[in-house]
Design a protein around this motif. Sequence first.
Motif, PDB file in Angstrom:
ATOM      1  N   PRO A  27       0.940  -0.775  -0.146  1.00  0.00           N
ATOM      2  CA  PRO A  27      -0.305   0.016  -0.447  1.00  0.00           C
ATOM      3  C   PRO A  27       0.913   1.118   0.443  1.00  0.00           C
ATOM      4  CG  PRO A  27      -1.266  -1.748   1.563  1.00  0.00           C
ATOM      5  CD  PRO A  27       0.314  -2.382   0.938  1.00  0.00           C
ATOM      6  N   ASP A  28       0.543   2.453  -0.903  1.00  0.00           N
ATOM      7  CA  ASP A  28       1.036   3.977  -0.628  1.00  0.00           C
ATOM      8  C   ASP A  28       1.976   3.587  -1.978  1.00  0.00           C
ATOM      9  OD1 ASP A  28      -1.378   4.950   1.001  1.00  0.00           O
ATOM     10  OD2 ASP A  28      -0.275   3.909   2.802  1.00  0.00           O
TER      11      ASP A  28
ATOM     12  N   ASP B 127       4.940   2.878  -4.715  1.00  0.00           N
ATOM     13  CA  ASP B 127       4.851   3.651  -6.387  1.00  0.00           C
ATOM     14  C   ASP B 127       3.751   2.468  -7.687  1.00  0.00           C
ATOM     15  OD1 ASP B 127       5.580   5.408  -8.700  1.00  0.00           O
ATOM     16  OD2 ASP B 127       6.463   3.249  -9.347  1.00  0.00           O
TER      17      ASP B 127
ATOM     18  N   SER C  22       1.302   0.257  -6.028  1.00  0.00           N
ATOM     19  CA  SER C  22       0.105   1.110  -5.862  1.00  0.00           C
ATOM     20  C   SER C  22      -1.095   1.689  -6.478  1.00  0.00           C
ATOM     21  CB  SER C  22       0.074   1.627  -3.752  1.00  0.00           C
ATOM     22  OG  SER C  22       0.244   2.607  -4.160  1.00  0.00           O
ATOM     23  N   ASP C  23      -0.475   2.717  -7.438  1.00  0.00           N
ATOM     24  CA  ASP C  23      -1.369   2.790  -8.469  1.00  0.00           C
ATOM     25  C   ASP C  23      -0.699   3.044  -9.994  1.00  0.00           C
ATOM     26  OD1 ASP C  23       0.685   4.741  -8.769  1.00  0.00           O
ATOM     27  OD2 ASP C  23      -0.082   6.692  -7.906  1.00  0.00           O
ATOM     28  N   LYS C  24      -0.358   1.926 -10.406  1.00  0.00           N
ATOM     29  CA  LYS C  24       0.021   1.403 -11.234  1.00  0.00           C
ATOM     30  C   LYS C  24      -1.166   0.033 -11.808  1.00  0.00           C
ATOM     31  CE  LYS C  24       3.564   4.499 -12.079  1.00  0.00           C
ATOM     32  NZ  LYS C  24       4.548   4.193 -11.852  1.00  0.00           N
ATOM     33  N   ASP C  25      -0.740  -0.171 -13.193  1.00  0.00           N
ATOM     34  CA  ASP C  25      -1.473  -0.815 -13.711  1.00  0.00           C
ATOM     35  C   ASP C  25      -0.618  -2.744 -13.169  1.00  0.00           C
ATOM     36  OD1 ASP C  25      -3.833  -2.694 -14.935  1.00  0.00           O
ATOM     37  OD2 ASP C  25      -2.990  -1.925 -16.768  1.00  0.00           O
TER      38      ASP C  25
ATOM     39  N   GLU D 282      -0.438  -5.823 -10.851  1.00  0.00           N
ATOM     40  CA  GLU D 282      -1.450  -6.628  -9.062  1.00  0.00           C
ATOM     41  C   GLU D 282      -1.097  -7.775  -9.095  1.00  0.00           C
ATOM     42  OE1 GLU D 282      -5.311  -6.470  -9.740  1.00  0.00           O
ATOM     43  OE2 GLU D 282      -5.622  -8.016 -11.649  1.00  0.00           O
TER      44      GLU D 282
END
Length: 504
Positions: free
Chosen positions: A160-161, A163, A165-168, A170
Amino acid sequence: MKKFFIPLYIGTILFFVACSSDDNIIPDIEEPQEEQAAATAEDYPTQYFMWQVMNTFYFWQGDVANLADNKFSGPNDPDFIDFLASGSDPSDFFYNSLCNNHVNSVGEESAIDRFSGAVADYRDLLNSLQGISSSNGVEFNLYLANDLSSVYGVVTYIMPDSDASDKDIERGDVFTGVNGQALNINNYIDLLFGEDTSYTLNMAEFDNNNIVNNGNEVTLTKVENFSENPILINKIIEQNGLKIGYLMYNSFLAAYDDQLNEVFGTFKSENIDELILDFRYNPGGRVSSAIQIASSIYGAHTDEVFIRPRFNDKLQEQFGTPDNFTDTTFDSNTPINVLGLSRVYVITSDNTASASELVINGLEPYIDVVQIGGTTVGKNEFSNTFVDDPEGAFIYNAERESQINPDNLWGLQPLLGRNENADGFSDYTDGLVPDYLLDEDIENLGILGDENEPLLALTLSVISGETAKRSLSQPYPANYLTNSKMFRPTKDNMFMDGLLKNFN
């Protein structure tokens, strides 16, 4: 024992000051030359520091000829000076000349010491022990392809939080290359763990038991001094009238001990019936945190033994005092929240090591430990951090930071001994074998913390007594190589706080 070794019953080191001797060279009559001082151990500070630490503290000191107490007559012994001078590369000197058949020297098949480590800057060790590193937030396993040369990665989780975490990207995503270069056994370390702070992963996917590139790319940037919270998931699952606490804990880090205690406080206030510890990606860490977790599960029985450390023959009598269960956190002395359970379920894998295994083994004599998943790594040794601070017995102490030799920043994390449980058992170098075996299927990893995630689902079925009704699919035939956490300075070390506490 030679007099220049570290005394065992005091917390400081006594050095012999090396004396200079005259050269037997006749000077030119017309041009007199100054006498050249003979080399001393102090001329090789890194190697000298390494030797002194290993001669005193190393678990296998008695098995390494170069560490024998009668090998050299003292720090001015010419043979000793020549020995130190032979270590032009401190890293090679440590692994090849001071360790007992280290894996870096002899390979996995012949290794006795698989875990001792040396780094050029001790601060990297300290940061790693606190969960601080340069990270883009992607944790992954690496596997060998069928040709035993190509390498591919599978994402295990995203911090979490970070670099990532908001990229495509998983959990479960597959990659086969970096910056357009296909990963293989010869380049994966440089491409994934080199000095580049930013790289682009070339993504792939499974297709009929084959891994094929899909043309997608994900660019990631490492953030300096990124701190990972090891408490990835904590929740309460209600099933068949039972309240089941679930904790996914990914490293034993002191900085999060109080937060960990709060999690157990929530479990206690909710009056949970069962507890699941998910250690599948936990490579270990600080022993005091392991004692805290075990005590919160079993009880604050400060008169009962959790572990007995076994040091080398030099140190055992002085430092082999057992560590009992605790009633407070180690650093803040906060009273711990106790569940008092008679059973705990632990999810493990081939990434589970060190302090994670210690919790399992330490609790075994007292409560029913039900292990589910894969066989663990089998790291039953502990270590400590050493720096070039002779007056502090070389043991790192934050209060003595200014006393560390500024010209020698090397840090050592050698194995110091093995921990056995209250029954005297410590022989699990081949790993702890689960009661219910199920390896992760990289084609179907599931969502961590979700009740349908395969390993958690199996654990819940064991709790409910419906295991026999489950149909377990055959995992994808993966040839495991390593994982991203093994390229941190501390890797899967078990950090023994007790030695620092007892030695000073």
